[in-house]
Design an enzyme around this catalytic site. Structure first.
Site, PDB file in Angstrom:
ATOM      1  N   ASP A  42       0.905  -1.007   0.099  1.00  0.00           N
ATOM      2  CA  ASP A  42       0.009   0.094  -0.052  1.00  0.00           C
ATOM      3  C   ASP A  42       1.058   1.322   0.054  1.00  0.00           C
ATOM      4  O   ASP A  42       1.911   1.270   0.826  1.00  0.00           O
ATOM      5  CB  ASP A  42      -0.894   0.044   1.261  1.00  0.00           C
ATOM      6  CG  ASP A  42      -1.877   0.916   0.992  1.00  0.00           C
ATOM      7  OD1 ASP A  42      -2.967   0.854   0.730  1.00  0.00           O
ATOM      8  OD2 ASP A  42      -1.671   2.244   1.497  1.00  0.00           O
ATOM      9  N   GLU A  76      -4.822   2.194  -4.010  1.00  0.00           N
ATOM     10  CA  GLU A  76      -3.439   2.441  -4.199  1.00  0.00           C
ATOM     11  C   GLU A  76      -2.806   1.175  -3.534  1.00  0.00           C
ATOM     12  O   GLU A  76      -1.564   0.928  -3.265  1.00  0.00           O
ATOM     13  CB  GLU A  76      -2.737   3.457  -3.141  1.00  0.00           C
ATOM     14  CG  GLU A  76      -3.397   3.445  -1.744  1.00  0.00           C
ATOM     15  CD  GLU A  76      -4.542   4.054  -1.368  1.00  0.00           C
ATOM     16  OE1 GLU A  76      -4.715   4.325  -0.183  1.00  0.00           O
ATOM     17  OE2 GLU A  76      -5.322   4.076  -2.412  1.00  0.00           O
TER      18      GLU A  76
END
Length: 611
Positions: free
Chosen positions: A483, A526
């Site tokens: 992430d 993301e």
């Protein structure tokens, strides 16, 4: 064996003698013909069987001096050796033998009259036997008729099933047999003793072929009255044969094959002539039907818009239509009459599909030349179809679908083969375009449009396959879930376009760190996930650290003069017994959250679901 299409220079005669028979007179009689001959004698059926059973025997005619014990053997011989001409010499006074011989249906026989008159006719009968054998071979359905009578010259002619008549040196009819009565419609009593033999054939007086045998200017006369219809016999000099159509014979007229043979006395002087008549209308009808059939086939083939060619039993091209010219680029005049059909398809001589059909090929034979490209027809037995690419058809080559089928006669025998060709280029191009389109849409359905990595839906398809492999074979499997740190701040401060560039930058780094067997996915927002088959946790951590460092080293310039460095937090999990996709992903996800809590920009491995 003498072939029907050859002109003999020598005859080989096999003579089966009766017990106690003097062969000298018979051999002298058989040797009086114009053609040199070799005579081989057999005294019993055992010797005869040995000669006829020997491999490659070259016997042109068999002469049987009939004895009672020969009859059964002669019958078997005529049933099994139909291509061997047979002449039977029957002794006088044996009526029972004659009846049995007649039942054998042999046209060629002589009655050995006590005065030896049969010897004068023996060479003629031998040549007649060979000549009729030629005719039988030409018609394909041979019938050997046996003749056996115990009569003198008059009785021989009278008893013959072949329409025959004899004239003397004064052109008077001396014999007009019953077969000739039936054949011509003229009775013997009307003709014998007269010179009116012409009445049976023509409307006005003129010489028949037998009359011309007595003419000094023989060849000139034959050419004058039978121009283009008669020729010297290929068997013996001085004997003529002809074919002509006689309209008044039968309801529709008949084609007649007739021969005229001179009859000589002991000094060789011509003292008469014998003419024989044979109805060959059926052969002409078959030939005419064949010509009509060939013309009809030619119209069908030539008029077809499907590229088609035909070969005969000798593999010679007989038809090559205009559509075939257009498709192959090979003109019909270059290939018809040749065996070079391969030139249209291949760089060197090899069988095409039609050739294989003519050879009676089975599927395994066809497979030698068209492996993986052919199949038997689902509709017609014995037909094959195939599809192949021919590079020299057209400027860029063409895909062609072709079929080959046998052509059979009325008895089912294969007499040729037909091959059809269809240009399948447009269909192939359409199929290839469809496949490419399907592949493109499939790629789009499993690919994230922004990063070019696989999407999350494809991840779940892939992880199930890898888990199954790991369970079955006990192989290691690891997962990376990452992430981007502070990604929301990047979007808020620099805008989503700059945020997209950061996502694309991470995707590029991921691709650069993976092996061919590894796969990467945009998991959502993301978050990214990487599947590492055949990888234990230690190696997975190394990959994660290398990836983390490379991404941290990436330089982003959201505005001129401004530099931005982004980092990523990565969780690592390794497959353990009992794991499913959910548990394996959860451990990696938990590792990512723990990495965030540890200050971000780091890698965390969770060995179990306990945090």
């Amino acid at each position: 064996m003498l072939l029907y299409s050859e002109s003999p220079s020598h005859l080989s005669i096999l003579l089966l003698l009766g017990q106690g028979t003097d062969s000298a007179s018979l051999i002298r009689g058989m040797s009086e013909g114009e053609i040199p001959c070799t005579i081989q004698e057999c005294r019993d059926l055992v010797q005869l069987d040995q000669v006829l059973s020997s491999k490659g025997h070259l016997i042109d005619v068999l002469v049987i001096d009939l004895a009672e014990n020969h009859l059964k053997y002669a019958k078997q011989l005529m049933q099994l050796s139909q291509n061997l001409p047979i002449v039977i010499l029957a002794p006088a006074g044996r009526e029972v033998w004659v009846k049995q011989a007649v039942q054998l249906k042999n046209d060629h026989f002589l009655i050995k009259d006590p005065k030896g008159g049969f010897l004068a006719l023996l060479p003629i009968v031998l040549l007649r036997a060979i000549n009729e054998s030629r005719e039988q071979l030409a018609r394909t359905s041979a019938e050997l008729d046996m003749m056996e009578h115990r009569l003198s010259l008059s009785q021989i002619v009278e008893g013959s099933p072949v329409a025959s008549f004899v004239i003397d040196c004064n052109h008077k009819v001396t014999h007009w047999n019953q077969a000739c009565e039936v054949f011509t419609g003229k009775k013997a009593f009307e003709m014998i003793g007269t010179c009116n033999q012409w009445q049976a054939f023509y409307k006005a007086p003129r010489p028949v072929l037998a009359d011309l045998m007595l003419d000094d200017a023989l060849e000139h006369s034959v050419g004058l009255f039978y121009q283009g219809k008669a020729q010297i016999s290929t068997n013996v000099k001085g004997v003529f044969e002809a074919e002509d159509f006689f309209q008044h014979f039968g309801e529709k007229g008949r084609w007649i094959y007739f021969t005229a043979t001179p009859i000589r006395d002991a000094c060789g002087k011509v003292v008469g002539a014998m003419e024989t008549l044979q109805d060959v209308s059926q052969r002409h009808e078959v030939e005419a039907a064949l010509q009509a059939s060939q013309a009809f086939l030619a119209q069908i083939v030539d008029g077809s818009s499907v590229a088609t060619f035909v070969i005969d039993r000798d593999h010679t091209v007989t038809h090559w239509n205009r559509a075939c010219e257009a498709l192959t680029g090979l003109a019909a005049k270059e290939v018809i009459g040749t065996k070079e059909q391969w030139r249209a398809f291949y760089p060197s001589d090899r069988p095409v599909m039609a050739d294989l059909i003519m050879n009676g090929a089975m599927a395994e034979d066809v497979d030698q030349f068209y492996h993986g490209k052919f199949r038997p027809s689902r509709l017609i037995e014995g037909v094959f179809e195939a599809e192949d690419f021919f590079t020299h058809f057209g400027p860029e080559g063409k895909w062609v679908f072709f079929t080959a089928a046998p052509l059979r006669d009325m008895n089912g025998g294969v007499v040729g083969a037909i091959e059809t060709l269809q240009d399948m280029n447009e269909r192939r191009l359409a199929e290839e375009a469809l496949k490419a389109s399907e592949a493109r849409y499939r790629d789009l359905s499993i690919t994230d449009g922004m990063t070019g990595l696989y999407n999350s839906r494809h991840f779940y398809e892939s992880i199930e396959k890898e888990l199954e492999r790991a369970r079955r074979y006990g192989r290691p499997l690891s997962l990376l879930l990452m992430d981007i740190d502070n990604f929301k701040k990047v979007n808020d401060q620099f805008g989503h376009l700059e945020g997209d560039k950061v996502l694309q930058s991470l995707a590029m780094v991921i691709r650069g760190c993976l092996r061919e067997m590894d796969s990467a996915y945009r998991y959502g927002g993301e978050e990214f996930i990487v599947i590492l088959p055949e990888t234990r946790s230690d190696d997975a951590i190394n990959v994660a650290e290398r990836l983390r460092q490379r991404f941290a080293d990436q330089i982003h310039r959201p505005t001129e003069g401004q530099v931005l460095h982004c980092t990523v937090s990565i969780g690592v999990s390794q497959f353990i017994t009992g794991d499913d996709a959910k548990s394996l992903v959860k451990r990696a996800d938990d590792g990512t959250y723990q990495a965030k809590r540890q200050g971000k920009n780091c890698v965390v491995l969770l060995e179990s679901n306990k945090t």
